[in-house]
Design a protein around this motif. Structure first.
Motif, mmCIF file in Angstrom:
data_model
loop_
_atom_site.group_PDB
_atom_site.id
_atom_site.type_symbol
_atom_site.label_atom_id
_atom_site.label_comp_id
_atom_site.label_asym_id
_atom_site.label_seq_id
_atom_site.Cartn_x
_atom_site.Cartn_y
_atom_site.Cartn_z
ATOM 1 N N VAL A 135 40.101 50.790 39.090
ATOM 2 C CA VAL A 135 38.795 50.139 39.060
ATOM 3 C C VAL A 135 38.871 48.971 38.089
ATOM 4 O O VAL A 135 39.475 49.082 37.020
ATOM 5 N N MET A 136 38.317 47.830 38.466
ATOM 6 C CA MET A 136 38.317 46.640 37.623
ATOM 7 C C MET A 136 36.969 45.951 37.689
ATOM 8 O O MET A 136 36.265 46.030 38.700
ATOM 9 N N GLY A 137 36.634 45.253 36.619
ATOM 10 C CA GLY A 137 35.455 44.408 36.600
ATOM 11 C C GLY A 137 35.823 42.971 36.887
ATOM 12 O O GLY A 137 37.003 42.616 37.013
ATOM 13 N N SER A 138 34.815 42.126 36.969
ATOM 14 C CA SER A 138 35.044 40.727 37.355
ATOM 15 C C SER A 138 35.633 39.891 36.220
ATOM 16 O O SER A 138 36.068 38.766 36.443
ATOM 17 N N SER A 139 35.662 40.440 35.005
ATOM 18 C CA SER A 139 36.184 39.678 33.871
ATOM 19 C C SER A 139 37.706 39.580 33.878
ATOM 20 O O SER A 139 38.274 38.672 33.275
ATOM 21 N N GLY A 140 38.369 40.520 34.545
ATOM 22 C CA GLY A 140 39.828 40.526 34.539
ATOM 23 C C GLY A 140 40.360 40.700 33.132
ATOM 24 O O GLY A 140 39.999 41.654 32.429
ATOM 25 N N LEU A 141 41.192 39.774 32.680
ATOM 26 C CA LEU A 141 41.722 39.811 31.318
ATOM 27 C C LEU A 141 40.810 39.080 30.344
ATOM 28 O O LEU A 141 41.178 38.862 29.191
ATOM 29 N N GLY A 142 39.624 38.684 30.816
ATOM 30 C CA GLY A 142 38.663 37.980 29.982
ATOM 31 C C GLY A 142 38.308 36.605 30.486
ATOM 32 O O GLY A 142 37.366 35.975 29.992
ATOM 33 N N ARG A 143 39.064 36.120 31.516
ATOM 34 C CA ARG A 143 38.833 34.772 32.034
ATOM 35 C C ARG A 143 38.564 34.769 33.537
ATOM 36 O O ARG A 143 38.677 33.741 34.193
ATOM 37 N N GLY A 144 38.197 35.925 34.092
ATOM 38 C CA GLY A 144 37.885 35.987 35.507
ATOM 39 C C GLY A 144 39.085 36.368 36.350
ATOM 40 O O GLY A 144 40.237 36.372 35.888
#
Length: 374
Positions: free
Chosen positions: A152-161
């Motif tokens: 599961v992942m959010g839209s931020s990724g590593l912090g830059r999308g």
């Protein structure tokens, strides 16, 4: 056909302990005079300068006691649930802590599934604030876990999308290990978009509009940056029927074809269309609550790309449990689940071929779920 709930969350006990130990979002706290604990996970929910009518949400054992998940499944006639850590996942962790905490949380989730073999599977959580090497190692480790079928992942990724080139090694590892990405929103839109009275309206604007548009923007950025051109086997399951993506796909494609900046890539055939990606790389859950939205999702992706669960031979969308519970104690079955049931029944009544896929076949095929011997 087994009934599969593809969108259902849990905060395992160790993650609950972490939230209780914190004093900043995300965390658990009470607001006197009410002493009951509330889960604060969305930005601005605890703003002292602009108090909101949505101060988190009450949090009870249904969020962390796995037996409550099984009880919910029985009540709504669900055979299999694919559980995932709910937002904000592990995005907020300091880099040095992220790797060890991710391992601990993922081990705990795998062990929860082992308590109910064949009934529970899971999406693991990634330590996205850690180094790329640590993230890739965790992906490899997750691929060997019996019950972990994706991440599961959010839209931020590593912090830059999700269009960040730094994600390429992560996408490559996910593709190599054939782990599906369950993409779920969390950050929404800037609060200024909703106007100065947004805090008067509870969670409605943030969840009904902010989440779907966040997903649409994130996936469109992936498209424009060529993620699926570089990783043609990357599989992504989008929460909430892809936000507004099915409805806006044609407009997105038209704008791509009328943008001079992309003209050379289009002429050279280097860019896949949004329709190709929807048909081959993207899956959608059905947490959308309306027949119109479901039909748009099916028209865009096809019935073999939609994930549903079923109730008593009819259809239900992924439940999003334990969120959106009944507000009235007299409600036995959840109205949010019933709303999806009504939408899906109207949209697919009489279509046996679609029904067989939607009941659970799509999820079983995509995630390679091992079924219990009867």
């Amino acid at each position: 056909m087994p009934v599969v709930d593809i969108h259902t969350h849990v905060y395992p006990p160790s993650f609950m302990d972490l939230l209780r130990s914190r004093s900043a979002v995300p965390y658990i706290r009470s607001f006197p005079p009410d002493t009951s604990p509330r889960l604060i996970i969305l930005p601005g929910e605890d703003s002292p300068s602009n108090p909101s009518t949505a101060r988190g949400r009450p949090i009870g054992p249904e969020f962390y006691d796995i037996s409550k998940k099984i009880e919910f499944m029985g009540k709504h006639r669900i055979d299999i649930s694919v559980i995932s850590l709910a937002n904000p996942w592990l995005d907020f962790l300091p880099a040095d802590d992220a790797g060890p905490i991710a391992q601990r949380v993922n081990e705990e989730i795998n062990e929860l599934c082992d308590q109910y073999p064949g009934r529970l599977f899971a999406f693991g959580a990634l330590p996205v604030s850690a180094s790329r090497e640590v993230i890739v190692m965790e992906i490899a480790r997750l691929s060997e876990k019996k019950y972990i079928k994706g991440v599961v992942m959010g839209s931020s990724g590593l912090g830059r999308g999700l269009d960040d080139p730094a994600l390429d090694p992560i996408y490559e590892a996910l593709q190599e290990h054939q782990l599906t990405v369950f993409l779920h929103p969390h950050y929404g839109l800037p609060k200024e978009v909703f106007g100065p009275r947004a805090s008067d309206y509870g969670h409605v604007l943030a969840l009904a509009l902010g989440f779907p548009l966040e997903t649409t923007v994130a996936v469109t950025r992936m498209l424009l940056s060529g993620v699926w051109d570089r990783f043609r086997a990357l599989s992504v399951l989008l929460a909430h029927s892809g936000g507004t993506l099915p409805f806006l796909a044609g407009r997105i494609e038209s704008c791509v074809h009328h943008d001079n900046h992309l003209l050379d890539e289009l002429k050279q055939g280097e860019r896949r269309s949004i329709w190709d990606i929807l048909k081959n790389n993207i899956y959608l859950d059905a947490v959308i609550y309306s027949q119109i939205g479901l039909k748009a999702a099916v028209d865009a992706s096809g019935s073999n790309r939609i994930m549903f669960v079923s109730s008593n031979g009819n259809f239900l969308a992924g439940t999003d449990h334990p969120f959106f519970p009944p507000l009235e104690s007299k409600d036995d079955e959840w109205p949010s689940v019933q709303a999806n049931f009504n939408a899906i029944k109207d949209a697919f009544d009489g279509n046996k071929e679609a029904a067989d896929s939607i009941l659970g076949g799509n999820a079983i095929r995509l995630l390679k779920l091992e079924l219990r011997a009867e």
